[in-house]
Design a protein around this motif. Structure first.
Motif, PDB file in Angstrom:
ATOM      1  N   ARG A   1       0.842  -1.206   0.000  1.00 32.02           N
ATOM      2  CA  ARG A   1       0.000   0.000   0.000  1.00 32.02           C
ATOM      3  C   ARG A   1       0.871   1.248   0.000  1.00 32.02           C
ATOM      4  NH1 ARG A   1      -5.048   1.998   2.045  1.00 32.02           N
ATOM      5  NH2 ARG A   1      -4.795   4.094   2.901  1.00 32.02           N
ATOM      6  N   ALA A   2       1.890   1.254   0.869  1.00 30.99           N
ATOM      7  CA  ALA A   2       2.777   2.412   0.939  1.00 30.99           C
ATOM      8  C   ALA A   2       3.486   2.628  -0.396  1.00 30.99           C
ATOM      9  CB  ALA A   2       3.794   2.220   2.057  1.00 30.99           C
ATOM     10  N   PHE A   3       3.965   1.538  -1.013  1.00 33.21           N
ATOM     11  CA  PHE A   3       4.616   1.650  -2.313  1.00 33.21           C
ATOM     12  C   PHE A   3       3.659   2.246  -3.349  1.00 33.21           C
ATOM     13  CE2 PHE A   3       5.014  -0.368  -6.530  1.00 33.21           C
ATOM     14  CZ  PHE A   3       6.173   0.246  -6.950  1.00 33.21           C
ATOM     15  N   GLN A   4       2.397   1.781  -3.352  1.00 36.40           N
ATOM     16  CA  GLN A   4       1.444   2.261  -4.338  1.00 36.40           C
ATOM     17  C   GLN A   4       1.144   3.749  -4.142  1.00 36.40           C
ATOM     18  OE1 GLN A   4      -1.339  -0.625  -5.568  1.00 36.40           O
ATOM     19  NE2 GLN A   4      -2.992   0.828  -5.923  1.00 36.40           N
ATOM     20  N   PHE A   5       1.004   4.168  -2.896  1.00 37.04           N
ATOM     21  CA  PHE A   5       0.780   5.589  -2.647  1.00 37.04           C
ATOM     22  C   PHE A   5       1.971   6.420  -3.123  1.00 37.04           C
ATOM     23  CE2 PHE A   5      -3.033   4.904  -0.204  1.00 37.04           C
ATOM     24  CZ  PHE A   5      -3.680   6.124  -0.261  1.00 37.04           C
ATOM     25  N   ALA A   6       3.172   5.953  -2.824  1.00 36.35           N
ATOM     26  CA  ALA A   6       4.358   6.699  -3.237  1.00 36.35           C
ATOM     27  C   ALA A   6       4.463   6.766  -4.759  1.00 36.35           C
ATOM     28  CB  ALA A   6       5.611   6.060  -2.655  1.00 36.35           C
ATOM     29  N   ALA A   7       4.190   5.643  -5.422  1.00 36.90           N
ATOM     30  CA  ALA A   7       4.304   5.605  -6.880  1.00 36.90           C
ATOM     31  C   ALA A   7       3.277   6.502  -7.564  1.00 36.90           C
ATOM     32  CB  ALA A   7       4.143   4.159  -7.361  1.00 36.90           C
ATOM     33  N   LEU A   8       2.061   6.541  -7.018  1.00 34.78           N
ATOM     34  CA  LEU A   8       0.991   7.282  -7.674  1.00 34.78           C
ATOM     35  C   LEU A   8       0.839   8.720  -7.195  1.00 34.78           C
ATOM     36  CD1 LEU A   8      -1.805   4.532  -7.755  1.00 34.78           C
ATOM     37  CD2 LEU A   8      -0.291   5.231  -9.616  1.00 34.78           C
ATOM     38  N   ARG A   9       1.262   9.011  -5.952  1.00 31.53           N
ATOM     39  CA  ARG A   9       0.944  10.307  -5.362  1.00 31.53           C
ATOM     40  C   ARG A   9       2.151  11.131  -4.936  1.00 31.53           C
ATOM     41  NH1 ARG A   9      -3.607  10.135  -7.815  1.00 31.53           N
ATOM     42  NH2 ARG A   9      -4.957   8.415  -7.156  1.00 31.53           N
ATOM     43  N   ARG A  10       3.345  10.685  -5.244  1.00 31.85           N
ATOM     44  CA  ARG A  10       4.512  11.451  -4.813  1.00 31.85           C
ATOM     45  C   ARG A  10       4.529  12.843  -5.448  1.00 31.85           C
ATOM     46  NH1 ARG A  10       6.192   7.866  -8.640  1.00 31.85           N
ATOM     47  NH2 ARG A  10       7.628   8.578 -10.267  1.00 31.85           N
ATOM     48  N   GLY A  11       4.024  12.946  -6.674  1.00 29.00           N
ATOM     49  CA  GLY A  11       3.967  14.251  -7.330  1.00 29.00           C
ATOM     50  C   GLY A  11       3.052  15.209  -6.591  1.00 29.00           C
ATOM     51  N   ALA A  12       1.942  14.685  -6.079  1.00 22.95           N
ATOM     52  CA  ALA A  12       1.029  15.533  -5.306  1.00 22.95           C
ATOM     53  C   ALA A  12       1.703  16.020  -4.031  1.00 22.95           C
ATOM     54  CB  ALA A  12      -0.245  14.762  -4.971  1.00 22.95           C
ATOM     55  N   LEU A  13       2.488  15.148  -3.395  1.00 19.04           N
ATOM     56  CA  LEU A  13       3.198  15.555  -2.187  1.00 19.04           C
ATOM     57  C   LEU A  13       4.233  16.621  -2.503  1.00 19.04           C
ATOM     58  CD1 LEU A  13       3.760  15.181   0.830  1.00 19.04           C
ATOM     59  CD2 LEU A  13       5.358  13.341   0.213  1.00 19.04           C
ATOM     60  N   GLU A  14       4.962  16.447  -3.604  1.00 18.88           N
ATOM     61  CA  GLU A  14       5.999  17.411  -3.970  1.00 18.88           C
ATOM     62  C   GLU A  14       5.409  18.774  -4.321  1.00 18.88           C
ATOM     63  OE1 GLU A  14       7.810  15.396  -7.214  1.00 18.88           O
ATOM     64  OE2 GLU A  14       8.877  13.919  -5.950  1.00 18.88           O
TER      65      GLU A  14
END
Length: 472
Positions: free
Chosen positions: A312-325
């Motif tokens: 789950r953590a990997f999927q969030f990072a892969a899909l949403r890291r741009g939103a965090l940045e």
């Protein structure tokens, strides 16, 4: 309550559409009337697109009835995490509050190809994180059985729309439990299909198998009708496969019990509150007294917990890291936590999670070879106060993270098996409780037969939509 179109089952509505007894635009008008009357109380459908729907319905009506598709003009809401061309799609996030996609996701294309008329977007928590439907864009969705309670999530808006007659069918998605928990909380039926049955995408992770698309409806027959139209081969989805000749609706209309079933209250992992345990016990007694052979047993799923958390953590990072940045200041804490946990992962941790997943899946498959179906509670608690972001205590036990109360859902997600939640009873305060049935991968037809039989025995599914209630 009069026999107005919005009270019909989805199967009955489609039959009337195909017989020419009503039209797509007449159904749409009835749905608009119901939405205007009810949604201000529950906030399930924050974005409406009736003008777009009217144009689509008018084009359908220009076709011969036989050419209008499986749904023949039936109105549908789409979850706000799923793109609909030309319609505001926010993922429940301030970061995308004004986003209007130019193209639709594959599942929307599938629904519209079968004559489904999209008229609204249903509310969801930000990026589908957490099983309580609230966000900073549209606010909270309220449970129609008690407006002070959560509707579950992340397909909470979809479940509420179905329960209250604002939708015949609704599209949702399920990662940890996002179709099943809202179904349980709202006394409707929600089905998580096997990955690949319903096309997904476009996506930056086209091969992921944790999150799937699926339907919600008031009864098993309607869910089966929905799945018939959502399931199709789409070469753009690498998990998609050609559909067989089996009609899911025909399977649901031929209910039968399995030769043998297993039941587990906790899957050896979950804490379950007393009101849910009591309702489940009564439901199991009714099933057993109707001839179902039920053994108390479950496979060893302990490794599903660390596997799911890592993946789950990997999927969030892969899909949403741009939103965090780009928009970190606009994201809720749970989303930030998920992304940051994923960014810390090592290849060794991912390899370990995949090994755990493989082991758990094989254990489940061997178990289902013996029992055919596994029965559990859908959710471990009754609907909780909507102001509570997530469940922190169960049966006197304090939970460590906001994911802990989701284990009855995500333990099954990791196995890649189809699962369906059906209403099975109420707590002493009148709040709904759901029963989860788990079957073999790509065994949706048999699972629907079993679910329809259980539904007939338990008699808890909604015959008609409900009006929102101040108190249960």
């Amino acid at each position: 309550m009069t026999d107005t179109p919005w009270t019909w089952t989805a199967v009955a509505a489609v039959e009337r559409l195909k017989r020419g007894e009503t039209t797509p635009r007449e159904l749409l008008a009835s749905m608009r009337q119901r939405v205007e009357a009810v949604d201000p109380m529950v906030n399930a459908l924050p974005t409406l697109c009736f003008d777009r729907a009217e144009r689509f319905a008018e084009r359908l009506e220009a076709l011969p009835v036989a050419d209008r598709g499986r749904f023949a003009g039936l109105p549908w809401p789409i979850k706000d995490s799923t793109a609909v061309s030309g319609v505001r799609t926010t993922w429940g996030s301030l970061a995308y509050a004004d986003h209007v996609p130019e193209t639709s996701d594959y599942v929307v294309e599938a629904i519209e190809a079968e004559g489904g008329v999209v008229f609204a977007k249903s509310n969801t928590p930000e990026f589908e994180a957490g099983a309580n439907t609230f966000n900073e864009v549209f606010g909270r969705t309220l449970n129609p059985w008690d407006l002070s309670r959560s509707a579950g999530g992340s397909s909470g808006g979809a479940a509420v729309a179905v329960a209250t007659g604002m939708a015949f069918l609704a599209q949702g998605s399920d990662f940890a439990c996002s179709l099943r928990y809202p179904a349980a909380f709202c006394n409707v039926v929600g089905m998580r299909p096997t990955p690949g049955v319903v096309p997904q995408g476009p996506s930056a992770l086209p091969g992921q198998v944790l999150s799937v698309m699926g339907p919600l409806a008031r009864n098993v027959e309607d869910v089966a009708l929905a799945l018939d139209g959502m399931a199709r081969f789409d070469a753009r989805d690498p998990l998609s496969r050609p559909c067989g000749a089996t009609s899911y609706l025909a399977a649901a209309q031929a209910p039968r019990p399995p030769a043998r079933a297993a039941f587990s209250m906790t899957l050896g992992m979950a804490a379950v509150d007393r009101p849910v345990r009591e309702a489940m016990g009564q439901a199991l007694d009714r099933l057993a007294s109707s001839g179902l052979r039920v053994d108390e047993a479950c496979p060893d799923l302990a490794a599903s917990d660390p596997a799911f958390r890592t993946m789950r953590a990997f999927q969030f990072a892969a899909l949403r890291r741009g939103a965090l940045e780009r928009h970190g200041d606009k994201l809720k804490p749970e989303v930030i936590w998920n992304i940051e946990e994923g960014l810390k992962l090592t290849a060794l941790e991912l390899a370990g999670a995949e090994a755990d997943r493989a082991r758990v899946r094989l254990a489940m498959l061997e178990f289902l070879d013996r029992y055919g179906v596994l029965i559990t509670p859908t959710a471990p608690v009754e609907p909780f106060p909507v102001e509570q972001r997530y469940v922190e205590h169960i049966d006197g036990q304090r939970l460590a993270t906001y994911l802990d109360w989701l284990v009855l859902g995500y333990a099954i997600t990791v196995c890649g098996c189809p699962a369906i939640s059906i209403p099975c009873g109420r707590t002493s305060t009148g709040l709904p409780v759901g029963l989860q049935l788990v079957g073999k991968p790509h065994g949706e037809a048999e699972l629907l037969r079993t679910a329809a039989w259980c539904e007939g025995v338990l008699g808890q599914s909604l015959a008609r939509p409900i009006d929102p209630m101040e108190h249960a």
